[in-house]
Design a protein around this motif. Structure first.
Motif, PDB file in Angstrom:
ATOM      1  N   MET A   1       0.829  -1.176   0.000  1.00  0.00           N
ATOM      2  CA  MET A   1       0.000   0.000   0.000  1.00  0.00           C
ATOM      3  C   MET A   1       0.877   1.245   0.000  1.00  0.00           C
ATOM      4  SD  MET A   1      -3.064  -0.612   2.614  1.00  0.00           S
ATOM      5  CE  MET A   1      -3.257  -2.251   3.223  1.00  0.00           C
ATOM      6  N   LYS A   2       0.467   2.225  -0.772  1.00  0.00           N
ATOM      7  CA  LYS A   2       1.229   3.464  -0.909  1.00  0.00           C
ATOM      8  C   LYS A   2       0.531   4.592  -0.153  1.00  0.00           C
ATOM      9  CE  LYS A   2       1.569   5.297  -5.037  1.00  0.00           C
ATOM     10  NZ  LYS A   2       2.014   5.733  -6.364  1.00  0.00           N
ATOM     11  N   ILE A   3       1.299   5.390   0.573  1.00  0.00           N
ATOM     12  CA  ILE A   3       0.760   6.491   1.362  1.00  0.00           C
ATOM     13  C   ILE A   3       0.307   7.618   0.439  1.00  0.00           C
ATOM     14  CG2 ILE A   3       1.311   8.288   3.048  1.00  0.00           C
ATOM     15  CD1 ILE A   3       3.394   6.389   4.234  1.00  0.00           C
ATOM     16  N   ILE A   4      -0.933   8.128   0.689  1.00  0.00           N
ATOM     17  CA  ILE A   4      -1.399   9.303  -0.047  1.00  0.00           C
ATOM     18  C   ILE A   4      -1.608  10.503   0.875  1.00  0.00           C
ATOM     19  CG2 ILE A   4      -2.402   8.046  -1.963  1.00  0.00           C
ATOM     20  CD1 ILE A   4      -5.152   8.454  -0.638  1.00  0.00           C
ATOM     21  N   LYS A   5      -1.762  10.255   2.204  1.00  0.00           N
ATOM     22  CA  LYS A   5      -1.887  11.362   3.154  1.00  0.00           C
ATOM     23  C   LYS A   5      -1.433  10.888   4.528  1.00  0.00           C
ATOM     24  CE  LYS A   5      -4.830  14.792   5.096  1.00  0.00           C
ATOM     25  NZ  LYS A   5      -5.538  15.938   4.667  1.00  0.00           N
ATOM     26  N   LEU A   6      -0.627  11.729   5.182  1.00  0.00           N
ATOM     27  CA  LEU A   6      -0.172  11.449   6.539  1.00  0.00           C
ATOM     28  C   LEU A   6      -1.037  12.226   7.520  1.00  0.00           C
ATOM     29  CD1 LEU A   6       3.623  11.884   5.868  1.00  0.00           C
ATOM     30  CD2 LEU A   6       2.494   9.738   6.408  1.00  0.00           C
ATOM     31  N   PHE A   7      -1.569  11.546   8.529  1.00  0.00           N
ATOM     32  CA  PHE A   7      -2.315  12.215   9.584  1.00  0.00           C
ATOM     33  C   PHE A   7      -1.414  12.418  10.804  1.00  0.00           C
ATOM     34  CE2 PHE A   7      -5.667  10.240   7.053  1.00  0.00           C
ATOM     35  CZ  PHE A   7      -6.444  11.346   6.785  1.00  0.00           C
ATOM     36  N   ASN A   8      -0.751  11.361  11.214  1.00  0.00           N
ATOM     37  CA  ASN A   8       0.264  11.413  12.262  1.00  0.00           C
ATOM     38  C   ASN A   8       1.101  10.138  12.162  1.00  0.00           C
ATOM     39  OD1 ASN A   8      -1.103   9.359  13.742  1.00  0.00           O
ATOM     40  ND2 ASN A   8      -2.369  10.886  14.754  1.00  0.00           N
ATOM     41  N   ILE A  29       3.321   3.455  12.448  1.00  0.00           N
ATOM     42  CA  ILE A  29       3.259   2.978  11.067  1.00  0.00           C
ATOM     43  C   ILE A  29       3.849   3.978  10.071  1.00  0.00           C
ATOM     44  CG2 ILE A  29       0.943   3.824  10.521  1.00  0.00           C
ATOM     45  CD1 ILE A  29       0.458   1.044   9.273  1.00  0.00           C
ATOM     46  N   ALA A  30       3.785   5.278  10.396  1.00  0.00           N
ATOM     47  CA  ALA A  30       4.272   6.299   9.466  1.00  0.00           C
ATOM     48  C   ALA A  30       5.525   7.014   9.972  1.00  0.00           C
ATOM     49  CB  ALA A  30       3.177   7.321   9.211  1.00  0.00           C
ATOM     50  N   SER A  36       3.850   8.749  -0.802  1.00  0.00           N
ATOM     51  CA  SER A  36       4.263   7.806  -1.849  1.00  0.00           C
ATOM     52  C   SER A  36       5.197   6.708  -1.350  1.00  0.00           C
ATOM     53  CB  SER A  36       4.853   8.508  -3.078  1.00  0.00           C
ATOM     54  OG  SER A  36       6.183   8.894  -2.851  1.00  0.00           O
ATOM     55  N   ASP A  37       5.561   6.710  -0.053  1.00  0.00           N
ATOM     56  CA  ASP A  37       6.297   5.577   0.514  1.00  0.00           C
ATOM     57  C   ASP A  37       5.346   4.399   0.701  1.00  0.00           C
ATOM     58  OD1 ASP A  37       8.651   6.982   0.609  1.00  0.00           O
ATOM     59  OD2 ASP A  37       8.585   7.351   2.766  1.00  0.00           O
ATOM     60  N   LEU A  38       5.906   3.212   0.797  1.00  0.00           N
ATOM     61  CA  LEU A  38       5.107   2.018   1.026  1.00  0.00           C
ATOM     62  C   LEU A  38       4.996   1.733   2.517  1.00  0.00           C
ATOM     63  CD1 LEU A  38       6.493  -0.302  -1.776  1.00  0.00           C
ATOM     64  CD2 LEU A  38       4.396   1.042  -1.802  1.00  0.00           C
ATOM     65  N   ILE A  39       3.860   1.168   2.913  1.00  0.00           N
ATOM     66  CA  ILE A  39       3.591   0.823   4.306  1.00  0.00           C
ATOM     67  C   ILE A  39       3.968  -0.627   4.558  1.00  0.00           C
ATOM     68  CG2 ILE A  39       1.678   0.395   5.924  1.00  0.00           C
ATOM     69  CD1 ILE A  39       2.324   3.259   5.718  1.00  0.00           C
ATOM     70  N   ASP A  40       4.588  -0.876   5.713  1.00  0.00           N
ATOM     71  CA  ASP A  40       4.855  -2.243   6.148  1.00  0.00           C
ATOM     72  C   ASP A  40       3.537  -2.829   6.659  1.00  0.00           C
ATOM     73  OD1 ASP A  40       5.775  -4.624   7.151  1.00  0.00           O
ATOM     74  OD2 ASP A  40       6.935  -3.728   8.785  1.00  0.00           O
ATOM     75  N   GLU A  41       2.972  -3.757   5.912  1.00  0.00           N
ATOM     76  CA  GLU A  41       1.643  -4.286   6.239  1.00  0.00           C
ATOM     77  C   GLU A  41       1.624  -5.083   7.537  1.00  0.00           C
ATOM     78  OE1 GLU A  41      -0.908  -5.656   3.226  1.00  0.00           O
ATOM     79  OE2 GLU A  41       0.064  -4.465   1.670  1.00  0.00           O
ATOM     80  N   ASN A  42       2.773  -5.487   8.054  1.00  0.00           N
ATOM     81  CA  ASN A  42       2.816  -6.194   9.332  1.00  0.00           C
ATOM     82  C   ASN A  42       2.528  -5.262  10.502  1.00  0.00           C
ATOM     83  OD1 ASN A  42       3.485  -8.678   8.158  1.00  0.00           O
ATOM     84  ND2 ASN A  42       5.633  -8.078   8.068  1.00  0.00           N
ATOM     85  N   LYS A  43       2.670  -3.951  10.314  1.00  0.00           N
ATOM     86  CA  LYS A  43       2.419  -2.974  11.374  1.00  0.00           C
ATOM     87  C   LYS A  43       0.965  -2.523  11.444  1.00  0.00           C
ATOM     88  CE  LYS A  43       6.978  -0.909  11.830  1.00  0.00           C
ATOM     89  NZ  LYS A  43       7.708   0.363  11.864  1.00  0.00           N
ATOM     90  N   ILE A  44       0.150  -2.900  10.458  1.00  0.00           N
ATOM     91  CA  ILE A  44      -1.245  -2.454  10.416  1.00  0.00           C
ATOM     92  C   ILE A  44      -2.054  -3.176  11.488  1.00  0.00           C
ATOM     93  CG2 ILE A  44      -3.353  -2.395   9.034  1.00  0.00           C
ATOM     94  CD1 ILE A  44      -1.555  -2.150   6.558  1.00  0.00           C
ATOM     95  N   GLU A  45      -2.735  -2.383  12.328  1.00  0.00           N
ATOM     96  CA  GLU A  45      -3.612  -2.938  13.365  1.00  0.00           C
ATOM     97  C   GLU A  45      -5.080  -2.878  12.959  1.00  0.00           C
ATOM     98  OE1 GLU A  45      -2.632  -0.798  16.910  1.00  0.00           O
ATOM     99  OE2 GLU A  45      -0.555  -1.504  16.897  1.00  0.00           O
TER     100      GLU A  45
END
Length: 52
Positions: A1-8, A29-30, A36-45
């Protein structure tokens, strides 16, 4: 998954491979990420799908 907006450091908006918008939450996670960086899906809760 690619980041499109950072909240915190713990919540970001992303786009999946099939072009679905998802808000994802996870501890740190961020940390040191940018748009546009990729997210490490193992960190998603939690995942919140938008419009589906």
């Amino acid at each position: 998954m690619k980041i499109i907006k950072l909240f915190n450091n713990n919540i970001v908006a992303t786009i999946t491979e099939d072009n679905r918008e998802v808000i994802v939450q996870g501890s740190g996670i961020a940390f040191q990420k940018k748009i546009s960086d990729l997210i490490d899906e193992n960190k998603i809760e939690k995942r919140y799908f938008i419009g589906y």
